[in-house]
Design a protein around this motif. Sequence first.
Motif, PDB file in Angstrom:
ATOM      1  N   PRO A 152       0.789  -1.240   0.000  1.00 29.61           N
ATOM      2  CA  PRO A 152       0.000   0.000   0.000  1.00 29.61           C
ATOM      3  C   PRO A 152       0.816   1.283   0.000  1.00 29.61           C
ATOM      4  O   PRO A 152       0.521   2.207  -0.768  1.00 29.61           O
ATOM      5  N   ALA A 153       1.842   1.369   0.843  1.00 24.24           N
ATOM      6  CA  ALA A 153       2.625   2.612   0.902  1.00 24.24           C
ATOM      7  C   ALA A 153       3.224   2.967  -0.450  1.00 24.24           C
ATOM      8  O   ALA A 153       3.354   4.153  -0.790  1.00 24.24           O
ATOM      9  N   SER A 154       3.568   1.963  -1.219  1.00 27.92           N
ATOM     10  CA  SER A 154       4.186   2.198  -2.523  1.00 27.92           C
ATOM     11  C   SER A 154       3.244   2.860  -3.500  1.00 27.92           C
ATOM     12  O   SER A 154       3.678   3.439  -4.502  1.00 27.92           O
ATOM     13  N   ALA A 155       1.950   2.768  -3.234  1.00 26.33           N
ATOM     14  CA  ALA A 155       0.953   3.359  -4.127  1.00 26.33           C
ATOM     15  C   ALA A 155       0.693   4.824  -3.821  1.00 26.33           C
ATOM     16  O   ALA A 155      -0.072   5.473  -4.539  1.00 26.33           O
ATOM     17  N   ALA A 156       1.325   5.370  -2.796  1.00 29.34           N
ATOM     18  CA  ALA A 156       1.045   6.754  -2.402  1.00 29.34           C
ATOM     19  C   ALA A 156       1.397   7.744  -3.499  1.00 29.34           C
ATOM     20  O   ALA A 156       0.682   8.730  -3.720  1.00 29.34           O
ATOM     21  N   GLY A 157       2.495   7.513  -4.207  1.00 25.43           N
ATOM     22  CA  GLY A 157       2.873   8.408  -5.288  1.00 25.43           C
ATOM     23  C   GLY A 157       1.866   8.393  -6.418  1.00 25.43           C
ATOM     24  O   GLY A 157       1.529   9.444  -6.993  1.00 25.43           O
TER      25      GLY A 157
END
Length: 363
Positions: free
Chosen positions: A296-301
Amino acid sequence: MAHQWRGVIAEYAERLPEHVQRRVITLGEGGTPLVPAPALSALTGADVFLKVEGMNPTASFKDRGMTTAISSAAGRGAKVVVCASTGNTSASAAAYATAAGMICAVLVPDGKIAMGKLSQAIAHGARLLQVDGNFDDCLVAARKLAEAYPVELVNSVNPDRIEGQKTGAFEVVDALGDAPDIHALPVGNAGNITAYWKGYREYAGLDAGSSLPPVATRTPAMWGFQAAGSAPIVLGHPVTEPETIATAIRIGNPASWQQAIDARDTSGGLIEAVTDEQILVAHRILSSQVGVFVEPASAAGVAGILALAAQGRVPAGARIVVTVTGHGLKDPQWALRTADGSEVTTMRVSADVVAIADALELG
């Protein structure tokens, strides 16, 4: 003729400090793909590429900086390293320490680490302690431990980490032929936005200490995105109890806070917040429409550029690179839930081929 990728220290030796090259510890990190993302281009009106860092040896971008940090420590004869981690740093530090024959101590927030990352750190032999506190408490303790005992700290406050992570920018320019217009990425402890900006500046010949010729003709605007429940830079003050489903960026007081602000301001960029709901929508778009599975964190951008596109703030036709920082298998539980939070169900059929064809609506 093509050659086997040798890891970031060997590939970019002339642009890395000599002291990280005395005893190189590598697992072949770097050389990750830059993937065109037509679905995201259509949604944003820009020309979007993904820098897929989940293809690193321990499945996150942390390996770029860990090879330089552990190599530097090994060159000094270090026997023990320590890190604070929300997960990815622990997995990377444990793997590289094992390759170097070192002991790795890891401090993680109690109950706040994804199982995929926890299992990696344990599998690689880390001495893992779950601390009663959040990531920021763990980092304070790790720094004090390194100051008082013969232990090397390998978090991104270690400048050798930034030296390795800057190579991501080099690879983007090498692949595209120049820097993109915009580089977007998640912001947690803020080491990565710091490192990419350093790399882009160096490749554009803006590093006063370098005699190497420039490779890029420009630098991109750096766009960083924090999770709304863990957005201290956006809010302008530390968050004492950060909370987000994006565990890798659940950090309330980033160690590289000022460097991130410098990267934002000198690049003409921005740092904004996205909600957990926006992150999960982006997470599913990446999986189901682009073919890239991330935590999930990787999708923030990606969530960030989608939000800005909806507001009309993404320049039409701009070339945008988004770093997706870690593989989806790091924290796979979110792939098993639908948008409303319920569990994904699968269809059961008999082994009869007609029944299977009917289930697939092939008739």
